[in-house]
Design an enzyme around this catalytic site. Structure first.
Site, PDB file in Angstrom:
ATOM      1  N   ASP A  58      -9.987   2.403   1.963  1.00  0.00           N
ATOM      2  CA  ASP A  58     -10.036   1.788   3.287  1.00  0.00           C
ATOM      3  C   ASP A  58     -10.679   2.729   4.299  1.00  0.00           C
ATOM      4  O   ASP A  58     -11.277   2.274   5.278  1.00  0.00           O
ATOM      5  CB  ASP A  58      -8.626   1.434   3.769  1.00  0.00           C
ATOM      6  CG  ASP A  58      -8.089   0.161   3.152  1.00  0.00           C
ATOM      7  OD1 ASP A  58      -8.894  -0.664   2.677  1.00  0.00           O
ATOM      8  OD2 ASP A  58      -6.856  -0.018   3.138  1.00  0.00           O
ATOM      9  N   LYS A  69       0.807  -1.231   0.000  1.00  0.00           N
ATOM     10  CA  LYS A  69       0.000   0.000   0.000  1.00  0.00           C
ATOM     11  C   LYS A  69       0.839   1.280   0.000  1.00  0.00           C
ATOM     12  O   LYS A  69       0.467   2.271  -0.642  1.00  0.00           O
ATOM     13  CB  LYS A  69      -0.976  -0.009   1.169  1.00  0.00           C
ATOM     14  CG  LYS A  69      -2.049  -1.078   1.028  1.00  0.00           C
ATOM     15  CD  LYS A  69      -3.051  -1.026   2.164  1.00  0.00           C
ATOM     16  CE  LYS A  69      -4.120  -2.108   1.983  1.00  0.00           C
ATOM     17  NZ  LYS A  69      -5.152  -2.054   3.032  1.00  0.00           N
TER      18      LYS A  69
END
Length: 280
Positions: free
Chosen positions: A104, A69
């Protein structure tokens, strides 16, 4: 794949546990959108080459999971949210440019809202376990909702310190050994590590120290009921599991790649639960 069909994927290392293909392919079928969503196992040393050749591989975008990420952020043109979080989990191509965002944040918040309505009215202190890309999104989300203090406990203390430096005084780093004591007055606990995932060590945490009004969230969804969630339910605490977050965070990517806003439904959750349940 026809000329009108679009393809996306999820990139991780490892990746065989990911249920993202089940979610996106369910939506593609439900909304009759021509396309496909696949898993791609890509080790860290090959990640840059892979994402820089997405178009050549036939992809219009991708999800990014552990451990990529932060690398995804550095290799793309991030939007304001991904830049603020310091990690990206969703990539898409825009006129040849590799762009990124972080879904997220809304995935975590939407799931927590659904599972523990009103949680943010008593969010004086949260304990976040872990300091990777998912933790960055969770910390950002908690601060956005007004949590007064977020304690971040991580096995490598310098990574917890980095979140304090990024997000400011409301984020307090803690040593991993201090996580038990930090439970005493926590209104929310969030596990963002892989501890408790199938084939990984369990998360050792003294849940008995939590107040009765506390909420426990675990981003792990394989197994569906992690040891942490099970311990919290045994105390009759409200919980939010990783499967809910997985479904909610998928909405934004699907919209970017397939140009349709999908719904998170009970039918989709049932499908995923059946897939995650052991046979017999």
């Amino acid at each position: 794949m026809t000329a009108s069909a679009r393809a996306a994927c999820v990139i991780g290392w490892p990746i065989e546990h990911s249920r993202s293909p089940l979610i996106h392919n369910y939506w593609l079928k439900r909304y009759r959108v021509p396309g496909e969503y696949r898993r791609e196992a890509v080790p860290p040393g090959q990640f840059a080459d892979f994402v820089q050749s997405l178009a050549a591989r036939g992809y219009v975008g991708a999800n990014v999971t552990v451990p990529h990420k932060e690398a995804a952020l550095a290799l793309s043109q991030p939007d304001q949210r991904a830049r603020a979080v310091g990690a990206a989990n969703t990539l898409w191509l825009d006129d040849g440019a590799l762009c990124s965002t972080n879904t997220d944040v809304e995935g975590f918040l939407d799931n927590l809202d659904a599972c523990a309505r009103g949680w943010d009215r008593k969010s004086a202190k949260a304990l976040v376990l872990g300091a990777g890309g998912a933790a960055r999104a969770v910390v950002y989300a908690l601060l956005e909702r007004g949590t007064d203090r977020v304690v971040v406990a991580n096995r490598t203390e310098s990574r917890a310190e980095a979140l304090h430096e990024r997000f400011g005084a409301r984020v307090q780093p803690a040593r991993w050994e201090e996580r038990h004591a930090a439970l005493d007055d926590a209104a929310l606990v969030v596990n963002t590590t892989t501890l408790g995932m199938s084939r990984q060590p369990e998360l050792a945490l003294d849940i008995g120290r939590l107040p009765r009004h506390a909420i426990v969230a675990d981003l792990v969804y394989w197994p569906l009921v992690t040891p942490l969630i099970r311990a919290a339910r045994a105390r009759e605490l409200r919980t939010a599991d990783g499967l809910g977050m997985l479904m909610h965070q998928a909405v934004g990517g699907f919209m970017l790649w397939f140009k349709r806003k999908p719904e998170v439904t009970a039918e989709l959750r049932a499908l995923l639960e059946a897939d995650l349940s052991p046979p017999g």
